[in-house]
Design an enzyme around this catalytic site. Structure first.
Site, PDB file in Angstrom:
ATOM      1  N   GLU A  91       0.769  -1.232   0.066  1.00  0.00           N
ATOM      2  CA  GLU A  91       0.011   0.108  -0.221  1.00  0.00           C
ATOM      3  C   GLU A  91       0.891   1.193  -0.063  1.00  0.00           C
ATOM      4  O   GLU A  91       1.320   1.514   0.875  1.00  0.00           O
ATOM      5  CB  GLU A  91      -0.852   0.004   1.206  1.00  0.00           C
ATOM      6  CG  GLU A  91      -2.009   1.087   0.910  1.00  0.00           C
ATOM      7  CD  GLU A  91      -2.739   1.402   2.227  1.00  0.00           C
ATOM      8  OE1 GLU A  91      -3.925   2.075   2.231  1.00  0.00           O
ATOM      9  OE2 GLU A  91      -2.361   0.950   3.541  1.00  0.00           O
ATOM     10  N   HIS A 141      -6.222   5.694  -2.802  1.00  0.00           N
ATOM     11  CA  HIS A 141      -5.319   6.821  -2.233  1.00  0.00           C
ATOM     12  C   HIS A 141      -5.313   7.785  -3.375  1.00  0.00           C
ATOM     13  O   HIS A 141      -3.927   7.825  -3.941  1.00  0.00           O
ATOM     14  CB  HIS A 141      -3.895   6.583  -1.786  1.00  0.00           C
ATOM     15  CG  HIS A 141      -4.288   6.161  -0.263  1.00  0.00           C
ATOM     16  ND1 HIS A 141      -4.005   7.021   0.815  1.00  0.00           N
ATOM     17  CD2 HIS A 141      -4.123   4.876   0.243  1.00  0.00           C
ATOM     18  CE1 HIS A 141      -4.373   6.183   1.938  1.00  0.00           C
ATOM     19  NE2 HIS A 141      -4.262   4.872   1.714  1.00  0.00           N
ATOM     20  N   ASP A 181     -15.905  -0.858  10.203  1.00  0.00           N
ATOM     21  CA  ASP A 181     -15.717  -0.677  11.660  1.00  0.00           C
ATOM     22  C   ASP A 181     -16.665   0.318  12.239  1.00  0.00           C
ATOM     23  O   ASP A 181     -16.842   0.705  13.350  1.00  0.00           O
ATOM     24  CB  ASP A 181     -14.487  -0.186  12.352  1.00  0.00           C
ATOM     25  CG  ASP A 181     -13.923   1.286  11.638  1.00  0.00           C
ATOM     26  OD1 ASP A 181     -14.574   1.703  10.670  1.00  0.00           O
ATOM     27  OD2 ASP A 181     -12.565   1.532  11.857  1.00  0.00           O
ATOM     28  N   HIS A 213     -16.546   3.458  11.610  1.00  0.00           N
ATOM     29  CA  HIS A 213     -16.193   4.784  11.786  1.00  0.00           C
ATOM     30  C   HIS A 213     -15.642   5.239  10.311  1.00  0.00           C
ATOM     31  O   HIS A 213     -15.979   6.245  10.010  1.00  0.00           O
ATOM     32  CB  HIS A 213     -15.029   4.918  12.553  1.00  0.00           C
ATOM     33  CG  HIS A 213     -15.207   4.215  14.117  1.00  0.00           C
ATOM     34  ND1 HIS A 213     -16.217   4.812  14.863  1.00  0.00           N
ATOM     35  CD2 HIS A 213     -14.777   3.391  14.764  1.00  0.00           C
ATOM     36  CE1 HIS A 213     -16.346   4.412  15.911  1.00  0.00           C
ATOM     37  NE2 HIS A 213     -15.558   3.415  16.252  1.00  0.00           N
ATOM     38  N   ASP A 272      -7.372  -3.013   7.902  1.00  0.00           N
ATOM     39  CA  ASP A 272      -6.522  -1.896   7.757  1.00  0.00           C
ATOM     40  C   ASP A 272      -6.103  -1.786   9.136  1.00  0.00           C
ATOM     41  O   ASP A 272      -5.711  -0.577   9.621  1.00  0.00           O
ATOM     42  CB  ASP A 272      -7.237  -0.726   7.418  1.00  0.00           C
ATOM     43  CG  ASP A 272      -6.318   0.583   6.869  1.00  0.00           C
ATOM     44  OD1 ASP A 272      -5.286   0.002   6.763  1.00  0.00           O
ATOM     45  OD2 ASP A 272      -6.633   1.553   6.781  1.00  0.00           O
ATOM     46  N   GLY A 274      -5.911   4.391   9.799  1.00  0.00           N
ATOM     47  CA  GLY A 274      -5.979   2.906   9.795  1.00  0.00           C
ATOM     48  C   GLY A 274      -7.101   2.551  10.809  1.00  0.00           C
ATOM     49  O   GLY A 274      -8.056   3.268  11.236  1.00  0.00           O
TER      50      GLY A 274
END
Length: 368
Positions: free
Chosen positions: A117, A179, A237, A239, A262, A300
């Site tokens: 990554e 990204h 998650d 979030h 992640d 992350g």
């Protein structure tokens, strides 16, 4: 060895018993009187930076430590994931992962290779990545091909030449769009080029570190969702991705959706200041954010895949769907034909859950 319970199989959930010999499923038998538990294929994490205060950038011993930690949360196969750093540091990390791939982890999960990554990402969409982004040149491509450890790489299509995309596709390296500031058209062009060499495409942590989907500018999210064969990874998650966004993708492309963690070094550790790629991160209330005060970007996660499964089921996915997202689909994406489902001949990478979907046991083929 026999494992019984309510088997989550490609044909649905049914009571039965698995017969295991030499780390493989050799027989499956329907049986009514079984233990009150669910039996699923072990989880596969395509995107995981660390855990238990260990990081994939720190060498073979750290990779083994994070691997054992995630195995305890049901992950029987994982791809240690690097972060954007100077190229020499990335190569050192890949050599550590290569060592583990070749020699294995005693009482640990299987490590088929690495997820690179960065650094082939857009410097304007770093997210929590350090500022060492570069485009892939012949030098970097030759380095990773010689090492033969990278199985998956995150790229920004607008920062990669057609030649670089063709080279990676030709050598079987999966490419994941992430990204990035790419337009929908740039993503579609990259996918067309890659597929001339049978390239297999996905999206890295969908919705994060990429343009938002809009009616007149569908961006990478639109390009991936509209494509019939592109896969997508998602950090669920709650979030990084809103539950409604998860539901939208699940309903649009459930057979191409893969849940990842992640996870970073701080996963499994107490709240407080940790690090990611040499940068300070504050972990607090289930979230990791950049900076010692936690005022920066999401950095992350501290997610584990057993929790990702519970989150998915809590927000509308069936247990069978969730199992596909954590096992069957990532195995299909990576071409791992020996795992990802409870079928005869498959590796005996297996987990059990109670009626509330809490993890109760993990079996790894390598230890059976």
């Amino acid at each position: 060895m026999h494992i019984d319970g309510h088997l989550v199989t490609p044909n649905g959930i049914q009571p039965g018993v698995l017969e295991i010999q030499e780390g493989r499923i050799t027989h499956i038998e329907a049986k009514s009187n079984v233990k009150d538990r669910y039996i699923l294929p072990g989880f596969i994490d395509l995107h995981v930076h660390g855990g238990d205060n260990a990081d994939a950038m720190d060498g073979a011993a750290a990779v083994a430590r994070m691997g054992r930690f995630h195995l305890n949360h049901g992950t029987t196969t994982l791809y240690p994931t690097t972060i954007t750093r100077p190229w020499a540091e990335i190569m050192d990390a890949l050599k550590g992962i290569q060592h583990v791939t070749r020699h294995g982890i005693t009482n640990g999960p299987d490590i088929p290779g690495a997820h690179l990554e960065g650094p082939f990402i857009n410097p304007k969409r770093l997210g929590a990545q350090p500022p060492f982004a570069i485009p892939p040149t012949e030098r970097e491509l030759n380095d990773i091909l010689a090492l033969d450890t990278v199985r998956l790489t995150t790229i920004a299509p607008e920062c990669c030449s057609d030649e670089a995309i063709l080279t990676m596709a030709q050598h079987g390296i999966r490419m994941s769009i992430g990204h990035t500031c790419a337009t929908c058209e740039q993503c579609q062009h990259m996918m067309r080029i890659a597929r001339t060499k049978n390239g297999i495409i996905s999206g890295t942590h969908l919705f994060n570190a990429m343009p938002e989907v809009q009616g007149r500018n569908p961006g990478p999210v639109g390009a991936l969702l509209a494509d019939d064969t592109a896969f997508m990874e998602l950090i669920f998650d709650t979030h990084h991705v809103h539950p409604t966004s998860f539901t939208m993708v699940r309903k649009a492309a459930s057979d191409r959706l893969m849940l990842v963690t992640d996870a970073m070094r701080a996963t499994g550790c107490p709240d407080g200041v940790s690090s990611l790629g040499g940068q300070d991160v504050l972990v607090q209330n289930g979230m990791a954010r950049m900076g010692t005060d936690g005022s920066g970007n999401l950095a992350g996660s501290i997610l584990t895949l057993d929790q990702a499964l519970k989150n998915a089921c809590l927000h509308g996915a069936s247990l069978t769907e969730a199992s596909h997202m954590l096992s069957t689909t990532p195995a299909r994406y990576m071409g791992l034909n020996d795992r990802g489902s409870l079928s005869i001949g498959m590796r005996a990478d297996i987990v059990s859950l109670d009626e509330d979907y809490n993890l109760t046991n993990v079996w790894s083929a390598a230890s059976l």
